[in-house]
Each structure stands twice: as C-alpha cells, then as structure tokens.
Design an enzyme around this catalytic site. Structure first.
Site, PDB file in Angstrom:
ATOM      1  N   ASP A  78       0.847  -1.192   0.000  1.00 52.28           N
ATOM      2  CA  ASP A  78       0.000   0.000   0.000  1.00 52.28           C
ATOM      3  C   ASP A  78       0.886   1.246   0.000  1.00 52.28           C
ATOM      4  O   ASP A  78       1.497   1.589   1.017  1.00 52.28           O
ATOM      5  CB  ASP A  78      -0.924   0.009   1.223  1.00 52.28           C
ATOM      6  CG  ASP A  78      -1.976   1.096   1.140  1.00 52.28           C
ATOM      7  OD1 ASP A  78      -3.075   0.814   0.637  1.00 52.28           O
ATOM      8  OD2 ASP A  78      -1.686   2.231   1.565  1.00 52.28           O
ATOM      9  N   GLU A  80       1.930   5.237  -0.141  1.00 54.41           N
ATOM     10  CA  GLU A  80       1.486   6.607   0.104  1.00 54.41           C
ATOM     11  C   GLU A  80       2.313   7.495  -0.817  1.00 54.41           C
ATOM     12  O   GLU A  80       3.485   7.194  -1.086  1.00 54.41           O
ATOM     13  CB  GLU A  80       1.673   7.016   1.560  1.00 54.41           C
ATOM     14  CG  GLU A  80       0.853   6.196   2.563  1.00 54.41           C
ATOM     15  CD  GLU A  80      -0.634   6.179   2.266  1.00 54.41           C
ATOM     16  OE1 GLU A  80      -1.167   7.219   1.813  1.00 54.41           O
ATOM     17  OE2 GLU A  80      -1.260   5.127   2.483  1.00 54.41           O
ATOM     18  N   ASP A 177      -2.347   1.418  -6.944  1.00 54.29           N
ATOM     19  CA  ASP A 177      -0.932   1.274  -6.578  1.00 54.29           C
ATOM     20  C   ASP A 177      -0.087   0.712  -7.721  1.00 54.29           C
ATOM     21  O   ASP A 177       0.979   1.264  -8.044  1.00 54.29           O
ATOM     22  CB  ASP A 177      -0.798   0.360  -5.354  1.00 54.29           C
ATOM     23  CG  ASP A 177      -1.520   0.905  -4.143  1.00 54.29           C
ATOM     24  OD1 ASP A 177      -0.882   1.540  -3.290  1.00 54.29           O
ATOM     25  OD2 ASP A 177      -2.738   0.681  -4.053  1.00 54.29           O
ATOM     26  N   HIS A 235      -4.615   5.743   5.963  1.00 54.78           N
ATOM     27  CA  HIS A 235      -3.645   6.373   5.053  1.00 54.78           C
ATOM     28  C   HIS A 235      -2.213   6.367   5.574  1.00 54.78           C
ATOM     29  O   HIS A 235      -1.359   7.099   5.056  1.00 54.78           O
ATOM     30  CB  HIS A 235      -4.071   7.806   4.693  1.00 54.78           C
ATOM     31  CG  HIS A 235      -5.425   7.877   4.053  1.00 54.78           C
ATOM     32  ND1 HIS A 235      -5.682   7.315   2.833  1.00 54.78           N
ATOM     33  CD2 HIS A 235      -6.597   8.408   4.492  1.00 54.78           C
ATOM     34  CE1 HIS A 235      -6.961   7.504   2.527  1.00 54.78           C
ATOM     35  NE2 HIS A 235      -7.533   8.163   3.518  1.00 54.78           N
ATOM     36  N   ASP A 240      -2.180   0.438   6.785  1.00 50.00           N
ATOM     37  CA  ASP A 240      -3.129  -0.059   5.783  1.00 50.00           C
ATOM     38  C   ASP A 240      -2.786  -1.493   5.384  1.00 50.00           C
ATOM     39  O   ASP A 240      -3.672  -2.334   5.198  1.00 50.00           O
ATOM     40  CB  ASP A 240      -3.132   0.846   4.552  1.00 50.00           C
ATOM     41  CG  ASP A 240      -3.892   2.155   4.785  1.00 50.00           C
ATOM     42  OD1 ASP A 240      -4.536   2.285   5.847  1.00 50.00           O
ATOM     43  OD2 ASP A 240      -3.836   3.041   3.914  1.00 50.00           O
TER      44      ASP A 240
END
Length: 265
Positions: A78, A80, A177, A235, A240
C-alpha cells in the site's frame, strides 16, 4: 500327597516370581518411555523443520483450519504518495511497505518498509502530512525510488520469492498502486517495472466476491463488514497493509480462495 508346608513354599515361589516380573516390567517401561518420547520428539522436530524450510511453520491443525490458497505467499502493498488539493503532478511514492503473508497460515512472516525521497516536489504539502501522517523529516535524506526498488528486489531474493517454484502475488486495496502509481512514476523517471509488480489481487474485488457488496469506503467498510477493529491510522501505508492482511486472514478462515484480479500487462 503334598503336605501343607510344601504347598506354602510353592505359593511363596509363585508370588515372588509374579512380583519380580511386575517389578521388571515396570522398570522396563520406565526405561523405554523416555527413549520412546525422545524418538517421537525428535521425529516431530524433524517434521517441523522440514515444514519451516518450506515456509509452513504453523501447526498441522492451523494449516487444515481453512482451505488451501493458490499461492505460497501474498505480498500486501500500500503506497502513500505526494498529494495536495488540487492534485499535484506527477505524484511520487513516499512510503513503500510490503508484508509477506504466508498462504497456508495467513500470518505475516516478514516486512519491507521504507520511506522514499520525492525529487520533483521534494517539499511535502500540509495536506499530504495531515492525510498520511508523514512529516518532512521522514522523507528527507531517504533513498530515491530507484534505490528503494533495488532494495525491494534484494528483499524478494532474500525471502525466496524470486524462486520460480514459489508462487506469490501482490495484494492491494484497489488497482491504483500497481496499475497507475508505480508504472506512472517509473515511466516518468525512465525506470523499468519488475514483472512481479505486473499482476496482483485487488482486495476490494476479492471482498465483493466473498461478501456480495462493494466496499465504497475501502478498508473502513471491509473492517466494518467483517466486524474487525481498524488497525492504526487510515492512510498510513504500513497500517493499511496490516488491515489488508487482517481482512485477508478473516476471509480465508471463512473459506474464501483468493485469485488474481488484474489483467495481464
């Protein structure tokens, strides 16, 4: 005709022999039991080491508690990325977490987690920090995306995930992603995308197949639908990933078999 004293003597001898036999048998049992226990323990240890060498370190009961998956490992990911309102372009990955999930036990076996230095927009926006919890000091001086991708490859090799006989697949919450973010940034920077990033499982699709409803709010809806507590803060990339892993484990224990959802590149 035997006299009484003769009968008494014979009875005494029989009783003595019986006691001697019982004592001998008891001592033999005491001597053999630890030996047998040691042999069984040694055999169990050998079996456990064999299973562990193939990444299956859980008990047989745990392994058989839910149907076997199609993959040896799930790689939960995941990202960011830099962001703002209105959105900035190009976006750049600033957190790169991966959890290695054992396909037999659905337990986390290893973690890769690095922050990434953005180069096009090196200064994080207040919106980005508020959303992700990532502050400027967490990305300043960190490796570039190219360097992080090299370390991912090293980690994949160390974990045995590049072995052709080992089946693994990435898992993400959505297609962004690996369909948009990573290939888009790699194209911008002129970097190749490794083949193992080109197929994945979209957890939202898997959840909708299993539960019959689409999770509009992503992880929050999936946790609510499965009566799970949300882990960490929304987030945060690594948090996550932990939520994704927990949701996958819950679905697997309910008998769901995960399948690739992405189309071949």
């Amino acid at each position: 005709v035997s006299d009484a004293s003769g009968c008494s003597m014979i009875a005494f001898l029989h009783t003595g022999a019986a006691k001697f036999s019982q004592n001998l048998l008891s001592r033999a049992r005491q001597a053999v039991s630890p030996l047998l226990a040691g042999v069984l323990k040694g055999y169990s240890s050998i079996v456990s080491r064999k299973l562990a060498s193939h990444g299956f370190g859980a008990s047989m009961a745990a392994m058989s508690s839910f149907p076997p998956q199609r993959y040896h490992y799930f790689l939960v990911l995941d990202f960011e990325a830099t962001c703002d309102k209105p959105q900035i372009h190009p976006q750049e990955i600033i957190e790169f977490p991966i959890l290695k999930l054992n396909g037999r036990t659905m337990e986390i076996e290893s973690t890769f987690h690095m922050y990434v230095q953005p180069v096009v927009h090196p200064q994080l926006t207040p919106f980005c920090t508020e959303l992700t919890g990532i502050i400027q000091g967490m990305v300043d001086g960190q490796p570039s995306l190219q360097q992080v991708l090299e370390r991912v490859d090293e980690w994949m090799a160390k974990e045995g995930l590049l072995d052709p006989s080992v089946k693994s697949i990435f898992v993400t919450c959505g297609d962004w992603d690996l369909k948009v973010m990573l290939p888009g940034q790699c194209q911008y920077l002129g970097l190749p995308v490794a083949d193992y990033f080109k197929q994945w499982i979209n957890l939202k699709k898997a959840y909708s197949f299993a539960m019959g409803s689409w999770p509009k709010n992503g992880l929050l809806d999936m946790n609510k639908g499965l009566n799970l507590q949300h882990i960490g803060r929304p987030h945060s990339g690594i948090d996550d990933c932990k939520n994704i892993a927990n949701i996958m484990k819950t679905l697997a224990h309910r008998g769901f078999i995960f399948k690739q959802t992405s189309k071949p590149f």
